[in-house]
Write an enzyme that holds these catalytic residues in place. Sequence first.
Site: not given
Ligand SMILES: Cc1cc2nc3c(=O)[nH]c(=O)nc-3n(C[C@H](O)[C@H](O)[C@H](O)COP(=O)(O)O)c2cc1C
Length: 316
Positions: A30, A78, A81-82, A138, A141, A179, A205, A231
């Site tokens: 997401s 990041n 701010g949803l 979610n 956050c 989540k 996570i 990341g």
């Molecule tokens: C720019 C950005 C926006 C995100 N927005 C959401 C979100 O709207 N809802 C959510 O559950 N997680 C959100 N996440 C978290 C990601 O879904 C994910 O759980 C987290 O980034 C770890 O995975 P990754 O290392 O593959 O990015 C966001 C992450 C980033 C970097």
Amino acid sequence: MEKARKVFEMTDLSVELCGVKLKNPTVLASGYLGVSAGSLLACAKTGAGAVTSKSCNMQGRKGNENPTVITWGDVVMNAVGLSNPGVKEEIEELEEARSELKKLGVPLVASVFGGTVEEYGQAVKEISKTKPDLIELNISCPHVESSVGRICTFSSDPQLASAVVKEAKKNTNVPIIAKLSPNVTNIAEIALAAEKAGADAIAAINTVSGMKIDVRAKRKVLSAGTGGVSGPAIKPIAVRCVHEISKAVKVPVIGIGGVCTGEDAVEMLMAGATAVGIGSATLYRGANVFSLITSEIKKFMQEEGYAKIKEIKLEE
Ligand SMILES: Cc1cc2nc3c(=O)[nH]c(=O)nc-3n(C[C@H](O)[C@H](O)[C@H](O)COP(=O)(O)O)c2cc1C
């Protein structure tokens, strides 16, 4: 040569998540490329096994001032701010993507959040109208406020996590994914509480709470001050969390956090995940990342003699 080709073709990458079939274990996490029908479809067309929409709530949110996303080395941070247009507008995007996703055989996970337990229930009820295959809560956050503190407080306390899941279950027949946040002492305890409350799956996570300071400017870099770290840098944290959760619960786990390559995905599967969420890797490897990771998993399976994803297990 011919035999090797046959083995490669016979490798079965499909997985099942709460009765929903995914042709491969990669899931768009997401918040990335899931903000519009177009971006959800782009990920589905480039090979994602399932796609998750950007989290939305009842009223919508403007989000934070820029800068909201920064990257350096293996770190993405990041504090978006949803930002979202609210469930009603989000539904229009999901409706637009729905039939094409069906044709492509790519399940849709709709992500929602709320400021209160009741708001989670309302958002779940609304989003269910668009008949997503799964709904993700979610509750994790780390940089947006709610009635109980930051949103991740809902997944910092077993009782709060349980209350949100119960409220969600009351409002839908669609399978519910909780989540979870890594910013806790005992993530397995929270996962267990969510499972007992009726969660059909766990995703873990969300981002790790963090802060970046520009020492020359003597200021915090993100406008919101703190943000969520994602990341490759967070992968060991994510793998440990997924391992602890999958030992504690019976429901499937979607392992998310730092997955960039096929071997990263295999690591998540070995930690106990059924499917693997991919977010930040889209920044490092582009939107084609799903098919790249899938073919790397396939290559690993062929090299190690696995015919099915299910066979990938940790030897303990
Ligand atoms: C720019 C950005 C926006 C995100 N927005 C959401 C979100 O709207 N809802 C959510 O559950 N997680 C959100 N996440 C978290 C990601 O879904 C994910 O759980 C987290 O980034 C770890 O995975 P990754 O290392 O593959 O990015 C966001 C992450 C980033 C970097």
